[in-house]
Design a protein around this motif. Structure first.
Motif, mmCIF file in Angstrom:
data_model
loop_
_atom_site.group_PDB
_atom_site.id
_atom_site.type_symbol
_atom_site.label_atom_id
_atom_site.label_comp_id
_atom_site.label_asym_id
_atom_site.label_seq_id
_atom_site.Cartn_x
_atom_site.Cartn_y
_atom_site.Cartn_z
ATOM 1 N N VAL A 11 0.845 -1.203 0.000
ATOM 2 C CA VAL A 11 0.000 0.000 0.000
ATOM 3 C C VAL A 11 0.877 1.249 0.000
ATOM 4 O O VAL A 11 0.609 2.212 -0.732
ATOM 5 C CB VAL A 11 -0.956 -0.013 1.220
ATOM 6 C CG1 VAL A 11 -1.687 1.317 1.365
ATOM 7 C CG2 VAL A 11 -1.961 -1.140 1.085
ATOM 8 N N SER A 34 -13.731 2.679 8.531
ATOM 9 C CA SER A 34 -13.247 2.139 9.809
ATOM 10 C C SER A 34 -14.119 2.588 10.963
ATOM 11 O O SER A 34 -14.487 1.793 11.831
ATOM 12 C CB SER A 34 -11.803 2.597 10.049
ATOM 13 O OG SER A 34 -11.001 2.207 8.982
ATOM 14 N N TYR A 59 -3.332 1.955 14.661
ATOM 15 C CA TYR A 59 -3.362 2.044 13.193
ATOM 16 C C TYR A 59 -4.218 3.236 12.745
ATOM 17 O O TYR A 59 -3.847 3.985 11.843
ATOM 18 C CB TYR A 59 -3.939 0.758 12.592
ATOM 19 C CG TYR A 59 -2.976 -0.421 12.596
ATOM 20 C CD1 TYR A 59 -1.620 -0.229 12.408
ATOM 21 C CD2 TYR A 59 -3.440 -1.716 12.753
ATOM 22 C CE1 TYR A 59 -0.745 -1.307 12.401
ATOM 23 C CE2 TYR A 59 -2.574 -2.799 12.743
ATOM 24 C CZ TYR A 59 -1.221 -2.585 12.575
ATOM 25 O OH TYR A 59 -0.357 -3.647 12.561
ATOM 26 N N LEU A 60 -5.373 3.393 13.400
ATOM 27 C CA LEU A 60 -6.270 4.474 12.983
ATOM 28 C C LEU A 60 -5.661 5.844 13.250
ATOM 29 O O LEU A 60 -5.720 6.748 12.401
ATOM 30 C CB LEU A 60 -7.614 4.351 13.726
ATOM 31 C CG LEU A 60 -8.533 3.226 13.237
ATOM 32 C CD1 LEU A 60 -9.770 3.123 14.115
ATOM 33 C CD2 LEU A 60 -8.939 3.470 11.787
ATOM 34 N N ALA A 66 -1.559 5.627 4.537
ATOM 35 C CA ALA A 66 -2.415 4.656 3.850
ATOM 36 C C ALA A 66 -2.224 3.216 4.339
ATOM 37 O O ALA A 66 -3.215 2.500 4.555
ATOM 38 C CB ALA A 66 -2.186 4.752 2.341
ATOM 39 N N PRO A 67 -0.986 2.724 4.563
ATOM 40 C CA PRO A 67 -0.853 1.332 5.023
ATOM 41 C C PRO A 67 -1.530 1.083 6.366
ATOM 42 O O PRO A 67 -2.153 0.025 6.563
ATOM 43 C CB PRO A 67 0.665 1.140 5.149
ATOM 44 C CG PRO A 67 1.286 2.212 4.387
ATOM 45 C CD PRO A 67 0.322 3.343 4.331
ATOM 46 N N PHE A 68 -1.410 2.049 7.269
ATOM 47 C CA PHE A 68 -2.027 1.870 8.583
ATOM 48 C C PHE A 68 -3.551 1.807 8.466
ATOM 49 O O PHE A 68 -4.215 0.981 9.091
ATOM 50 C CB PHE A 68 -1.623 3.017 9.523
ATOM 51 C CG PHE A 68 -0.139 3.056 9.799
ATOM 52 C CD1 PHE A 68 0.503 1.975 10.370
ATOM 53 C CD2 PHE A 68 0.622 4.174 9.460
ATOM 54 C CE1 PHE A 68 1.868 2.003 10.615
ATOM 55 C CE2 PHE A 68 1.972 4.203 9.704
ATOM 56 C CZ PHE A 68 2.613 3.120 10.279
ATOM 57 N N LEU A 69 -4.103 2.703 7.632
ATOM 58 C CA LEU A 69 -5.562 2.692 7.454
ATOM 59 C C LEU A 69 -6.019 1.414 6.754
ATOM 60 O O LEU A 69 -7.078 0.864 7.081
ATOM 61 C CB LEU A 69 -5.997 3.919 6.654
ATOM 62 C CG LEU A 69 -5.854 5.245 7.397
ATOM 63 C CD1 LEU A 69 -6.250 6.400 6.502
ATOM 64 C CD2 LEU A 69 -6.709 5.259 8.656
ATOM 65 N N ALA A 70 -5.193 0.940 5.827
ATOM 66 C CA ALA A 70 -5.546 -0.303 5.122
ATOM 67 C C ALA A 70 -5.571 -1.478 6.099
ATOM 68 O O ALA A 70 -6.493 -2.303 6.084
ATOM 69 C CB ALA A 70 -4.540 -0.557 4.005
ATOM 70 N N LEU A 71 -4.568 -1.531 6.984
ATOM 71 C CA LEU A 71 -4.522 -2.632 7.961
ATOM 72 C C LEU A 71 -5.715 -2.554 8.924
ATOM 73 O O LEU A 71 -6.289 -3.585 9.306
ATOM 74 C CB LEU A 71 -3.204 -2.589 8.745
ATOM 75 C CG LEU A 71 -1.952 -3.034 7.968
ATOM 76 C CD1 LEU A 71 -0.691 -2.737 8.756
ATOM 77 C CD2 LEU A 71 -2.019 -4.520 7.628
ATOM 78 N N ALA A 72 -6.070 -1.317 9.301
ATOM 79 C CA ALA A 72 -7.225 -1.148 10.197
ATOM 80 C C ALA A 72 -8.503 -1.610 9.509
ATOM 81 O O ALA A 72 -9.333 -2.309 10.114
ATOM 82 C CB ALA A 72 -7.342 0.309 10.633
ATOM 83 N N ALA A 73 -8.662 -1.226 8.246
ATOM 84 C CA ALA A 73 -9.879 -1.605 7.509
ATOM 85 C C ALA A 73 -9.970 -3.117 7.344
ATOM 86 O O ALA A 73 -11.042 -3.712 7.514
ATOM 87 C CB ALA A 73 -9.892 -0.916 6.150
#
Lengths: 175, 432
Positions: free
Chosen positions: A126, A156, B17-18, B41-48
């Motif tokens: 990502v 989220s 992450y958020l 973006a990676p942190f938000l992707a992992l959270a999602a």
């Protein structure tokens, strides 16, 4: 089946090693005293998160702040932050795993190792993809990133909702 | 299974992450640096991804113990069986146990199972730390779908209780008779026959032995009268054990007092060749071995533990479920006078012609110190209520004696003996 605590100590040690390597990477990329301080703070938070898992949040924020500061500094190449992002995510995942294993008798490591690798790959992928998108000419790239990330955040928050009230298991166990 | 009974919790990584992702995004917008957006973006992707599956996992489970009666310091083995639908990571835990020490796993009885499908069975071992009735707490599970940052936890079921009998050494110390002969001759058998103890005088009937003729009475009354004796055989004593304490008070000391009182009566009657029975639960008595000894003591402790920590038992409430009591039995109740139904049982036995005595176990000193005037008043009301119940028993013909912490069992048993003798004399006097 390993005794409780054994697996937790092993994984916790791995988390500290990864956190130290991440901090070292951050300090080398920043190359000034301020970055060194940030790296030390990151490692300290990682160590403290072993007995207090809620500090994983602090470790992630400290790591992302360090990475953001490096990105904002002049000499750094954005792609050079890639190992730093991987290190931050790997540390957080290992700390969470150590917290789960600290008090419980656990079985098997395979799934956790696979999940850790997947999390790092997602983060790297990502990061690289968005960095590449952002490099596209014109304001479209940044706008696309902001819109996509905003959608992620909104999703989220909708998914989290409100947790039902009541005592958690950890509260029940507290003397 | 109600969904509401589940408690949803977030993994500590989720807020991290958020916040990291959001912070980087806001900084990106503020500074116009798209690199910061790439960082967030990676942190938000992992959270999602971690929030993708938000549904609780249907789970069932139970705790099994092969034996629920053990001796102090014994190691008890058991197993926990849990089943769930689909693939999940499951943490299993026994929480809230008291009076036991986990042996395997230790120090917590807790397991973390990797991602898999159910069912799963895990064995455990624990050591019975102290005697008494011990609750093993409750079976908790914490379930999460693979990779999820949300987990669900729930108390699945209550674990069974174990009854722990004292070790032989402790048992000897615990049940040492304080006044070995305090109740010797406390009662006579209600049956009559050939013996040496005088029972009554009655007119001569065909078949009576000539040697039983009371010459003095016959001469005075002008008709043949015979002396009737109590038979030379053992009497029957039945110890009626009450559901003694609420769960808060069901500590070893409370049970020890009840045990000492019951054993003081039982040991003396066993020594006098009486048949001694224990009646705690159910309708039939357990008969104490005539030799006494460890087996008899353990039997008494087992009977006590079966009611010791229980709330007022239901079996007494059912109509027609009163215990079966031999007709010639002397009944000695051991109670804290908390249970109305136990009192009714004592009165019932008294009305049906049994000789009934009651040892009232005083547990007032085991209560926590009053925290305010309300507690003080509540305690006074409780004591007044107990006195009223004792008076009610006395008026109805049931002798009572209070077993206090200061004086111990001996004086109480002696007092009970005196009261029962006095009552018998009055009864005989009225009959004459």
């Amino acid at each position: 089946m390993k005794s409780p605590g054994h697996g937790g100590r092993l994984v916790g040690g791995a988390a500290v090693v990864v956190a130290a390597l991440t901090g070292l990477t951050g300090a080398l990329l920043g190359a000034t005293g301020g970055f060194m301080f940030g790296a030390v703070a990151l490692v300290m938070l990682s160590v403290l998160a072993l007995p207090y898992p809620f500090l994983i949040t602090g470790q992630l924020i400290a790591g992302s702040t360090l990475a953001a500061a490096i990105l904002l500094s002049e000499p750094a190449e954005p792609i050079s932050v890639l190992p730093l992002v991987a290190g931050i995510v790997a540390t957080a995942e290992l700390l969470a795993l150590a917290a789960r294993r600290r008090t419980a008798q656990s079985r098997g490591f395979g799934d956790e190792v696979r999940r850790l690798a997947v999390a790092i790959l997602i983060a790297e992928g990502v990061f690289g993809a968005v960095l590449w998108l952002g490099g596209l000419p014109g304001p479209t790239g940044l706008l696309a990133i902001v819109l996509a990330s905003g959608a992620c955040v909104a999703l989220s928050f909708v998914l989290i909702g409100r947790s039902p009230s009541g005592h958690s298991l950890d509260q029940t166990l507290r003397p | 299974m109600s969904r509401n009974s589940w408690r949803r919790r977030a993994d500590p990584r989720l807020p991290g992450y958020l916040m990291a992702g959001l912070g980087a995004m806001i900084a990106s917008i503020a500074t116009g640096q798209h690199e910061l957006a790439a960082l967030g973006a990676p942190f938000l992707a992992l959270a999602a991804i971690g929030l993708a599956d938000r549904h609780p996992v249907e789970t069932t489970g139970q705790v099994t113990l092969p034996h629920d009666l053990v001796i102090e310091d014994d190691v008890v083995s058991g197993q926990v069986s849990v089943d769930w639908e689909g693939e999940a990571e499951v943490e299993i835990m026994l929480a809230g146990w008291k009076g036991i020490t986990p042996v395997e796993p230790a120090p917590n009885i807790r397991w973390s199972l990797p991602q898999r499908t159910g069912p799963a069975t895990v064995p455990f071992e624990l050591r019975a730390q102290s005697w008494g009735t011990h609750d093993l707490g409750a079976l908790w599970v914490r379930v999460r779908r693979p990779g999820s940052l949300l987990f669900w936890e729930r108390k699945l079921t209550a674990a069974p209780a174990i009854r722990v009998l004292p070790s032989p050494l402790r048992l000897q110390r615990l049940l040492r008779p304080s006044e070995p002969r305090a109740v010797s001759g406390m009662h006579l058998s209600r049956s009559r026959g050939h013996g040496t103890d005088f029972a009554e005088l009655r007119p001569y009937q065909p078949g009576d032995r000539l040697r039983d003729l009371s010459w003095s009475t016959s001469a005075r009354l002008g008709a043949p009268w015979v002396t009737v004796h109590h038979p030379e055989r053992t009497g029957t004593v039945l110890l009626l054990l009450d559901a003694f304490f609420s769960n808060e008070q069901a500590g070893p000391e409370s049970l020890a007092r009840a045990a000492r009182a019951a054993w003081a009566v039982a040991s003396v009657h066993l020594g006098a060749q009486d048949r001694v029975g224990l009646l705690a639960r159910g309708r039939t008595a357990a008969w104490v071995p005539p030799q006494g000894g460890l087996r008899a003591r353990w039997l008494l402790m087992e009977a006590l533990l079966s009611v010791g920590g229980a709330a007022e038992d239901v079996w007494r409430r059912r109509r027609g479920s009163r215990p079966i009591v031999p007709a010639d039995a002397l009944i000695v109740g051991v109670t804290t006078l908390r249970s109305d139904t136990f009192l009714q049982d004592l009165l019932h036995h008294c009305r049906t012609g049994h000789t009934v005595g009651t040892l009232v176990i005083d547990t007032a000193d085991l209560m926590p110190d009053p925290k305010g005037p309300v507690d003080v008043v509540a305690r006074r009301i409780w004591q007044a209520n107990r006195s009223a119940r004792r008076d009610s028993l006395e008026r109805s013909g049931v002798s009572t004696a209070l077993v206090t912490a200061e004086k111990g069992v001996g004086p109480a048993v002696s007092a009970l003996r005196r009261r029962m003798r006095t009552r018998r004399r009055i009864h005989i006097g009225r009959g004459a």
